[in-house]
Design an enzyme around this catalytic site. Structure first.
Site, mmCIF file in Angstrom:
data_model
loop_
_atom_site.group_PDB
_atom_site.id
_atom_site.type_symbol
_atom_site.label_atom_id
_atom_site.label_comp_id
_atom_site.label_asym_id
_atom_site.label_seq_id
_atom_site.Cartn_x
_atom_site.Cartn_y
_atom_site.Cartn_z
ATOM 1 N N ASP A 50 0.807 -1.223 0.000
ATOM 2 C CA ASP A 50 0.000 0.000 0.000
ATOM 3 C C ASP A 50 0.839 1.272 0.000
ATOM 4 O OD1 ASP A 50 -2.136 -1.711 0.157
ATOM 5 O OD2 ASP A 50 -2.565 -1.325 2.269
ATOM 6 N N MET A 110 -5.977 -2.845 -3.796
ATOM 7 C CA MET A 110 -5.544 -2.869 -2.409
ATOM 8 C C MET A 110 -5.273 -1.445 -1.923
ATOM 9 S SD MET A 110 -3.203 -6.314 -2.323
ATOM 10 C CE MET A 110 -3.626 -6.720 -0.640
#
Length: 439
Positions: A210, A253
């Site tokens: 991320d 994500m």
């Protein structure tokens, strides 16, 4: 300055052994030299920060430059090093493992490197996962594959037990590859080691797809993630464009930060809406998402929506917060939620065709691309140099495009998030055409 960040790295002791690396101690063009402990890098490179330090008669916050030291703490030929990978998968983990093993073996002549299987579970003998002996021959080709050859797991183990395991296996170094929870665990292991007065270096290599690790420029695997996501967005656009009033929803994500969703949408500018955790938005109302989507369909008859997994969690009615084994909040599925709400809304407006795509597990288990592969190797090498010099409880990363060492405590205090008033987010708005506010 009250908000000054301290970047002092802890050391196990005074380095007394001469490094086996044959490097110059004299600077020169294109000469790879040893790094001096006095060779620091200023954290805030802005003129404003510099001027404020001058006005307050203060030293600026400085970072320790990563790299090989002329004197090292360990007798390299007697070292046993351990490597552990924790948390979710991410492109590049195998590259980092390979880089650590190669650097230990070829740079420093370390003869034994052990792989800890299945995360911190592998440091608990009661679980029963046997160690893996890692050699250059064993790891030479692993960069071609995604995932981790050591396996991974979430959740912690007894810190005391894990340190006991390191001691019983005569390990002088632990390289922990993982995200926020992994790094906090590594810091706790380092604290216990220091409390016992042991000479074991604990090193963190930040791993989060991320890109939400604070302070550092980027985390490994992130570039691969949005690189792989980009052609998926193109295909999603083809699906949406192929139907009258076609809608494609792609969930990527991004639990707390939307960097993958935003970056992929910039890399493949066919996206019309990017919804990220940092952005509060409403579904209904004059300026709500569904009304704006309706106007888009009326004008163009297709739309591509990219949503990060942690976006829109405020839209769910929750009584309790559920966390996973790593302590991360388990989010409700915003992708399926949006699909349902869009379907309900347009049932009384006009027919739409909705396609929902979730490539998250394909992306995170992929092998690293060329850029990430180079980056992973560099992170591994710099981590080894720091460990050999006796530094501990630190992570290696790039800050201001330079490799540095940072205290673990500095990077886990908060998550890095998209600044919705930054040029980066403004570029997303320009690319998609979505309004600044969706309320």
């Amino acid at each position: 300055m009250s908000d000054k960040i301290e970047f002092q790295i802890e050391n196990l002791g005074v380095p007394k052994f001469k490094s086996p690396l044959q490097l110059s101690t004299v600077r020169g063009d294109n000469i790879f030299t040893f790094i001096s402990e006095t060779d620091k890098l200023v954290f805030d490179t802005s003129l404003e920060g510099y001027s404020q330090c001058l006005a307050n008669n203060e030293e600026p916050s400085c970072l320790e430059k990563a790299g090989p030291r002329q004197n090292i703490f360990f007798q390299s030929e007697k070292v046993t090093a351990a490597i552990v990978t924790c948390g979710g998968l991410c492109p590049g983990i195998n590259n980092v493992i390979r880089g650590i093993v190669m650097a230990l073996h070829y740079f420093y002549g370390v003869k034994r490197v052990i792989g800890v299987p299945y995360g911190y579970e592998g440091l608990n003998p009661e679980v029963g996962h046997p160690f893996v002996e890692l050699t250059p021959e064993k790891v030479k080709d692993i960069h071609q594959f995604g995932g981790t050859i050591l396996g991974s797991s979430r959740g912690g183990q007894s810190v005391s037990t894990m340190v006991d395991t390191l001691v019983s296996n005569n390990a002088q170094m632990l390289f922990a590859i993982g995200g926020d929870g992994t790094l906090k665990g590594a810091n706790a292991i380092g604290d216990e080691i220091m409390k016992r007065g042991l000479d074991i270096s604990v090193v963190g290599i930040p791993k989060t797809i991320d890109n939400d690790v604070d302070i550092i420029d980027k985390s490994f695997g992130f570039e691969t993630a949005f690189d792989i996501a980009s052609p998926i967005l193109k295909d999603a656009h083809n699906e949406a464009h192929g139907a009258y009033n076609g809608i494609s929803i792609v969930k990527l994500m991004g639990r707390d930060s939307g960097f993958i969703a935003a970056s992929a949408s910039l890399a493949m500018p066919v996206v019309n809406f990017v919804l990220v955790p940092e952005l509060d938005f409403n579904l209904y109302g004059k300026n709500g998402f569904l009304e704006i989507l309706k106007k888009r369909l009326e004008a163009k008859h297709h739309a591509v929506i990219v949503v990060a997994e942690g976006a829109g969690q405020h839209l769910f009615e929750k009584d309790d917060v559920v966390t996973d084994a790593s302590g991360n909040v388990q989010h409700d599925d915003i992708g399926l939620f949006l699909k349902q709400k869009i379907k309900e809304y347009f049932s009384d407006v006009f027919p739409v065709t909705i396609k929902y795509i979730d490539p998250s597990y394909i992306i995170r288990s992929a092998a690293a691309n060329s850029s990430d592969s180079v980056f992973c190797s560099s992170l591994a090498y710099q981590a080894v140099h720091g460990a050999m010099s006796g530094k501990t409880k630190f992570v290696v990363g790039k800050v201001n495009d330079r490799f540095v060492y940072l205290p673990i405590s500095a990077v886990v205090s908060k998550r890095k998030k998209i600044d919705l008033e930054s040029g980066f987010w403004f570029a997303v708005l320009q690319s998609t055409g979505q309004p600044f506010s969706i309320k």
